[in-house]
Structure formats: structure tokens, C-alpha cells
Write a protein that holds these residues in place. Structure first.
Motif, PDB file in Angstrom:
ATOM      1  N   LYS A 189      53.689  47.399  15.059  1.00 25.03           N
ATOM      2  CA  LYS A 189      54.679  47.224  15.239  1.00 25.03           C
ATOM      3  C   LYS A 189      55.001  47.881  16.918  1.00 25.03           C
ATOM      4  O   LYS A 189      55.961  49.570  16.845  1.00 25.03           O
ATOM      5  CB  LYS A 189      56.314  46.992  14.382  1.00 25.03           C
ATOM      6  N   GLN A 190      54.434  48.002  17.672  1.00 24.28           N
ATOM      7  CA  GLN A 190      54.857  48.874  19.104  1.00 24.28           C
ATOM      8  C   GLN A 190      55.865  47.709  19.676  1.00 24.28           C
ATOM      9  O   GLN A 190      56.599  47.452  19.236  1.00 24.28           O
ATOM     10  CB  GLN A 190      53.573  48.828  19.775  1.00 24.28           C
ATOM     11  N   LYS A 191      55.698  47.588  20.811  1.00 21.43           N
ATOM     12  CA  LYS A 191      56.679  46.977  21.465  1.00 21.43           C
ATOM     13  C   LYS A 191      56.060  45.444  21.609  1.00 21.43           C
ATOM     14  O   LYS A 191      57.539  44.875  21.893  1.00 21.43           O
ATOM     15  CB  LYS A 191      55.747  47.301  23.298  1.00 21.43           C
ATOM     16  N   GLY A 192      55.265  44.748  21.526  1.00 22.21           N
ATOM     17  CA  GLY A 192      54.777  43.827  21.609  1.00 22.21           C
ATOM     18  C   GLY A 192      54.659  42.773  22.878  1.00 22.21           C
ATOM     19  O   GLY A 192      55.474  43.917  24.408  1.00 22.21           O
ATOM     20  N   ILE A 193      54.319  41.430  23.252  1.00 25.97           N
ATOM     21  CA  ILE A 193      54.020  40.691  24.747  1.00 25.97           C
ATOM     22  C   ILE A 193      55.415  40.236  24.597  1.00 25.97           C
ATOM     23  O   ILE A 193      55.363  39.561  23.860  1.00 25.97           O
ATOM     24  CB  ILE A 193      53.452  39.737  24.775  1.00 25.97           C
ATOM     25  N   ALA A 194      56.464  40.402  26.007  1.00 29.53           N
ATOM     26  CA  ALA A 194      57.671  40.248  26.048  1.00 29.53           C
ATOM     27  C   ALA A 194      57.386  38.050  26.026  1.00 29.53           C
ATOM     28  O   ALA A 194      56.059  37.588  26.631  1.00 29.53           O
ATOM     29  CB  ALA A 194      58.199  40.052  27.116  1.00 29.53           C
ATOM     30  N   PRO A 195      58.338  37.766  26.000  1.00 28.75           N
ATOM     31  CA  PRO A 195      58.001  35.833  25.435  1.00 28.75           C
ATOM     32  C   PRO A 195      58.412  35.311  27.746  1.00 28.75           C
ATOM     33  O   PRO A 195      58.852  36.041  27.974  1.00 28.75           O
ATOM     34  CB  PRO A 195      59.179  35.301  25.425  1.00 28.75           C
ATOM     35  N   GLY A 196      57.538  34.339  27.460  1.00 26.11           N
ATOM     36  CA  GLY A 196      58.003  33.519  28.631  1.00 26.11           C
ATOM     37  C   GLY A 196      56.919  33.858  29.444  1.00 26.11           C
ATOM     38  O   GLY A 196      56.978  33.667  31.069  1.00 26.11           O
ATOM     39  N   VAL A 197      55.865  34.690  29.806  1.00 25.11           N
ATOM     40  CA  VAL A 197      55.470  35.619  30.858  1.00 25.11           C
ATOM     41  C   VAL A 197      54.262  35.939  30.590  1.00 25.11           C
ATOM     42  O   VAL A 197      53.549  34.980  32.292  1.00 25.11           O
ATOM     43  CB  VAL A 197      55.508  37.586  30.312  1.00 25.11           C
ATOM     44  N   ILE A 198      53.470  35.629  30.226  1.00 20.74           N
ATOM     45  CA  ILE A 198      51.546  35.082  29.377  1.00 20.74           C
ATOM     46  C   ILE A 198      51.526  33.327  29.162  1.00 20.74           C
ATOM     47  O   ILE A 198      52.498  33.154  28.047  1.00 20.74           O
ATOM     48  CB  ILE A 198      51.235  35.962  29.420  1.00 20.74           C
ATOM     49  N   SER A 199      51.274  33.001  29.562  1.00 16.46           N
ATOM     50  CA  SER A 199      50.187  31.723  28.759  1.00 16.46           C
ATOM     51  C   SER A 199      48.829  31.289  29.198  1.00 16.46           C
ATOM     52  O   SER A 199      48.647  31.764  29.915  1.00 16.46           O
ATOM     53  CB  SER A 199      51.215  29.865  29.415  1.00 16.46           C
ATOM     54  N   ASP A 200      48.230  31.019  27.949  1.00 13.79           N
ATOM     55  CA  ASP A 200      46.723  29.414  28.410  1.00 13.79           C
ATOM     56  C   ASP A 200      46.106  29.690  29.664  1.00 13.79           C
ATOM     57  O   ASP A 200      45.467  29.576  30.545  1.00 13.79           O
ATOM     58  CB  ASP A 200      46.348  29.118  27.199  1.00 13.79           C
ATOM     59  N   THR A 201      47.491  28.588  30.393  1.00 12.46           N
ATOM     60  CA  THR A 201      47.060  28.203  31.800  1.00 12.46           C
ATOM     61  C   THR A 201      46.875  28.800  32.792  1.00 12.46           C
ATOM     62  O   THR A 201      46.720  28.824  33.843  1.00 12.46           O
ATOM     63  CB  THR A 201      48.027  27.065  32.353  1.00 12.46           C
ATOM     64  N   ARG A 202      47.411  30.244  33.303  1.00 11.45           N
ATOM     65  CA  ARG A 202      47.634  31.327  33.986  1.00 11.45           C
ATOM     66  C   ARG A 202      46.883  32.674  33.013  1.00 11.45           C
ATOM     67  O   ARG A 202      47.462  33.239  33.957  1.00 11.45           O
ATOM     68  CB  ARG A 202      49.841  31.079  34.045  1.00 11.45           C
ATOM     69  N   LEU A 203      45.394  32.095  32.859  1.00 15.05           N
ATOM     70  CA  LEU A 203      45.108  33.627  32.852  1.00 15.05           C
ATOM     71  C   LEU A 203      43.287  33.240  32.982  1.00 15.05           C
ATOM     72  O   LEU A 203      43.184  32.334  32.833  1.00 15.05           O
ATOM     73  CB  LEU A 203      44.049  33.748  30.905  1.00 15.05           C
ATOM     74  N   GLU A 204      42.798  33.865  34.093  1.00 12.65           N
ATOM     75  CA  GLU A 204      41.901  33.418  35.010  1.00 12.65           C
ATOM     76  C   GLU A 204      41.433  34.664  34.812  1.00 12.65           C
ATOM     77  O   GLU A 204      40.945  36.365  34.917  1.00 12.65           O
ATOM     78  CB  GLU A 204      42.225  33.662  36.148  1.00 12.65           C
ATOM     79  N   VAL A 205      39.865  34.713  34.659  1.00 16.30           N
ATOM     80  CA  VAL A 205      39.024  35.432  35.153  1.00 16.30           C
ATOM     81  C   VAL A 205      37.980  35.620  36.548  1.00 16.30           C
ATOM     82  O   VAL A 205      37.306  34.655  36.601  1.00 16.30           O
ATOM     83  CB  VAL A 205      37.213  36.127  34.035  1.00 16.30           C
ATOM     84  N   ASN A 206      37.945  37.068  37.512  1.00 17.11           N
ATOM     85  CA  ASN A 206      36.904  37.005  38.919  1.00 17.11           C
ATOM     86  C   ASN A 206      36.279  37.978  39.029  1.00 17.11           C
ATOM     87  O   ASN A 206      36.878  38.851  38.950  1.00 17.11           O
ATOM     88  CB  ASN A 206      37.313  36.200  39.511  1.00 17.11           C
ATOM     89  N   PRO A 207      34.935  37.250  39.663  1.00 15.57           N
ATOM     90  CA  PRO A 207      34.554  38.393  40.418  1.00 15.57           C
ATOM     91  C   PRO A 207      35.331  38.955  41.281  1.00 15.57           C
ATOM     92  O   PRO A 207      36.278  38.990  42.063  1.00 15.57           O
ATOM     93  CB  PRO A 207      33.574  38.035  41.313  1.00 15.57           C
ATOM     94  N   ASN A 208      35.182  40.258  40.935  1.00 18.06           N
ATOM     95  CA  ASN A 208      35.657  41.632  41.275  1.00 18.06           C
ATOM     96  C   ASN A 208      35.869  41.303  42.926  1.00 18.06           C
ATOM     97  O   ASN A 208      37.326  41.490  43.303  1.00 18.06           O
ATOM     98  CB  ASN A 208      36.392  42.966  41.313  1.00 18.06           C
ATOM     99  N   ASP A 209      34.929  41.197  43.970  1.00 19.14           N
ATOM    100  CA  ASP A 209      34.922  40.991  45.114  1.00 19.14           C
ATOM    101  C   ASP A 209      35.113  39.641  46.002  1.00 19.14           C
ATOM    102  O   ASP A 209      35.530  39.928  47.263  1.00 19.14           O
ATOM    103  CB  ASP A 209      33.330  41.015  45.940  1.00 19.14           C
ATOM    104  N   ASP A 210      35.953  38.653  45.077  1.00 17.99           N
ATOM    105  CA  ASP A 210      35.922  38.009  45.816  1.00 17.99           C
ATOM    106  C   ASP A 210      37.806  37.789  45.401  1.00 17.99           C
ATOM    107  O   ASP A 210      38.847  36.730  46.028  1.00 17.99           O
ATOM    108  CB  ASP A 210      36.007  36.306  44.941  1.00 17.99           C
ATOM    109  N   VAL A 211      38.584  38.673  44.875  1.00 17.50           N
ATOM    110  CA  VAL A 211      39.446  38.674  45.036  1.00 17.50           C
ATOM    111  C   VAL A 211      39.677  40.116  45.272  1.00 17.50           C
ATOM    112  O   VAL A 211      39.853  41.387  44.616  1.00 17.50           O
ATOM    113  CB  VAL A 211      40.185  38.241  43.754  1.00 17.50           C
ATOM    114  N   ALA A 212      41.256  39.989  46.930  1.00 18.51           N
ATOM    115  CA  ALA A 212      42.131  41.001  47.128  1.00 18.51           C
ATOM    116  C   ALA A 212      42.818  42.044  45.702  1.00 18.51           C
ATOM    117  O   ALA A 212      42.702  43.167  46.025  1.00 18.51           O
ATOM    118  CB  ALA A 212      42.789  40.512  47.992  1.00 18.51           C
ATOM    119  N   GLY A 213      43.555  41.346  45.182  1.00 24.06           N
ATOM    120  CA  GLY A 213      44.463  41.922  43.900  1.00 24.06           C
ATOM    121  C   GLY A 213      43.412  42.833  43.243  1.00 24.06           C
ATOM    122  O   GLY A 213      44.100  43.684  42.610  1.00 24.06           O
TER     123      GLY A 213
END
Length: 277
Positions: free
Chosen positions: A179-203
Motif C-alpha cells: 500500500k504505497q501510492k498506487g497507479i492513478a486512475p485514467g492515466v494508463i491503458s493497454d492500448t497506449r503502452l509501447e516498446v520501441n528501440p531507443n534510436d528511433d524515438v527522440a523522447g
């Protein structure tokens, strides 16, 4: 509709928790996970930020910006540039030797997967809380975030998705195992999780700068140990809503207070950021 926030996550150091059988073992005893949060309005501009940094360090346009390959002077230079950008940074810095001795009666001792997931959880708790409260302060209902991980060998991202899904469900039902902070509701979802090579993404390259600057600052045995790059990032570390300092928000130290201690020679950067250790 695009997400309101874009969160890029990278790491520095070895996420493995098994002690290394070598004279240089302590060089790997720090592990950092860094995130940069950029608004949807500024996300495309991140490409220009990286381009300007490449020009500043005389990196060829076709080459990728890797923090570890830069000289100490250029590492400090790109951090000064990043520290002036309209973004928020989050870092979790873990001293693994201290964490190895920590035992949780419900989870047991850390193994590689548990340790990485724990660091990531601590990071995302703070990131999602910031996105949620930021939207409330702007009187905006949308607090959604696109989460982009830097692709690294050895991570099972399918299991990671399952872990985050489970964690969010525990938060929504009030059944968190820890029981720490927890993930705030409404922020993340399965459809907006990505994995990309570091070289391809400025962020992701900006997240690499963030994680690596604090890895080098915390680890007094690092080949390029220096504090100035991390100091330059202080203005955009997310502040604690109660104290205004980065402690426990933009910068989180593991182990937590009263669990274990870290080496005296590694404490400087944390003290400068407001930790009383």
C-alpha cells in the motif's frame, strides 16, 4: 484521440540483483529508471530538442544520441539544454546492495523480475499521480498518457503489461499488495503502452539522458562520475506537492528511509536534491 501526455522511460545500469563476482561489482550496484513527461502539444518538438543537442555536441545528424558515448563536457552540455525544456522528469535510483538485504514478508526477497517491476512501479506511481493532478489543476478531464518503454534485451514486455494491468486493477479495487501510492486512475491503458528501440524515438533518448545523468551522479565508482549534469536537471524534476522539493516525487531513492542506508560517498546528489540522509 491522442493521449494528453507522452511518457518515455529508459534505464541505466544493470537491473540484475545477483551479486557480481568481480572487482568491479560495485560499479553495477546502482540502477536508475528515468522518465520524461511531455505534453501532447510539445511531443513533436522533442525531435528538435534532440537535433539541437546533436549540433551542440557535434554529433552527425544521422547518428543517434547516446549519453554514455558523450564526453563528460558534452554530458553536462546536453543536461543543461534539457533542464530548460517544458517537460517533467522522474527518476528512481536504487542502490541494489542495500535492496538485496531487504525482505518483505509478503513478497520475499527481490529477484531480477521482482526488482525491475518494483522500480518501475515506484516510478509510474509518481508519473501517473503527476499527470492526474496536473489535469485536475487545469480543470481538464483527460489525464491519459501514452507510455513508451525503451526496448532492452532480457525484459519480458508481455509480463510487464500483465503486471501493470494487475497493478491498476488492484488500485481500482483497493486491494494493493503493497500500500504505497498506487497507479492513478485514467492515466494508463493497454492500448497506449509501447516498446520501441531507443534510436528511433527522440523522447527515449531524452529519458536515457535523464536516467544516465543520475546513475553517474549517484554512483561514485562510475567511470564518468559527476554531479553537474544531474544538477542541471533539477529545475524540471517533478516537485513534491507538499514540500516543493523533488524528494519522493521527481527523485526517489531506494531503499526507502529506515530500510537500509547507502554508501556515504554516494549521498551527495541526494542531499543536494533535498534528501536528509
Amino acid at each position: 484521440m491522442p493521449a494528453r501526455y507522452h511518457v518515455y522511460i529508459d534505464e541505466a545500469g544493470d537491473p540484475g540483483v545477483k551479486p557480481k563476482e568481480s572487482a568491479n561489482r560495485l560499479r553495477t550496484d546502482w540502477f536508475t529508471v528515468g522518465a520524461i513527461v511531455i505534453s501532447n502539444a510539445n511531443d513533436r518538438v522533442a525531435v528538435d530538442w534532440i537535433r539541437d543537442m546533436k549540433e551542440a555536441v557535434r554529433c552527425k545528424p544521422a547518428d543517434n544520441l547516446h549519453y554514455r558515448n558523450l564526453s563528460e563536457t558534452n554530458q553536462a552540455r546536453v543536461c543543461r539544454m534539457l533542464g530548460r525544456k517544458p517537460a517533467r522528469l522522474f527518476v528512481v535510483a536504487s542502490h541494489k546492495d542495500s535492496m538485496r538485504r531487504h525482505y518483505n514478508p509478503r513478497l520475499g526477497r527481490a529477484n531480477d523480475k521482482v526488482f525491475y517491476n518494483w522500480c518501475l512501479r515506484v516510478l509510474l506511481e509518481r508519473v501517473t499521480e503527476w499527470c492526474y493532478l496536473r489535469s485536475i489543476s487545469k480543470d481538464v478531464a483527460d489525464c491519459s498518457a501514452r507510455i513508451v518503454f525503451s526496448e532492452r534485451g532480457g525484459h519480458n514486455y508481455g509480463e510487464l503489461r500483465d503486471y501493470l494491468r494487475k497493478l491498476e486493477a488492484q488500485c481500482l479495487t483497493g486491494n494493493l499488495v503493497l500500500k504505497q501510492k498506487g497507479i492513478a486512475p485514467g492515466v494508463i491503458s493497454d492500448t497506449r503502452l509501447e516498446v520501441n528501440p531507443n534510436d528511433d524515438v527522440a523522447g527515449l533518448q531524452l529519458a536515457d539522458i535523464t536516467a544516465s545523468a543520475f546513475f553517474n551522479a549517484a554512483n561514485s565508482l562510475a567511470a564518468k562520475h559527476q554531479l553537474d549534469p544531474a544538477r542541471s536537471l533539477k529545475p524540471i524534476l517533478a516537485p513534491n506537492t507538499k514540500t516543493g522539493a523533488a524528494v519522493g516525487a521527481g527523485l526517489t531513492l531506494l531503499p526507502f528511509k529506515n530500510q537500509h542506508s547507502i554508501p556515504e560517498e554516494d549521498k551527495s546528489i541526494f542531499k543536494e536534491m533535498g534528501y536528509k540522509i
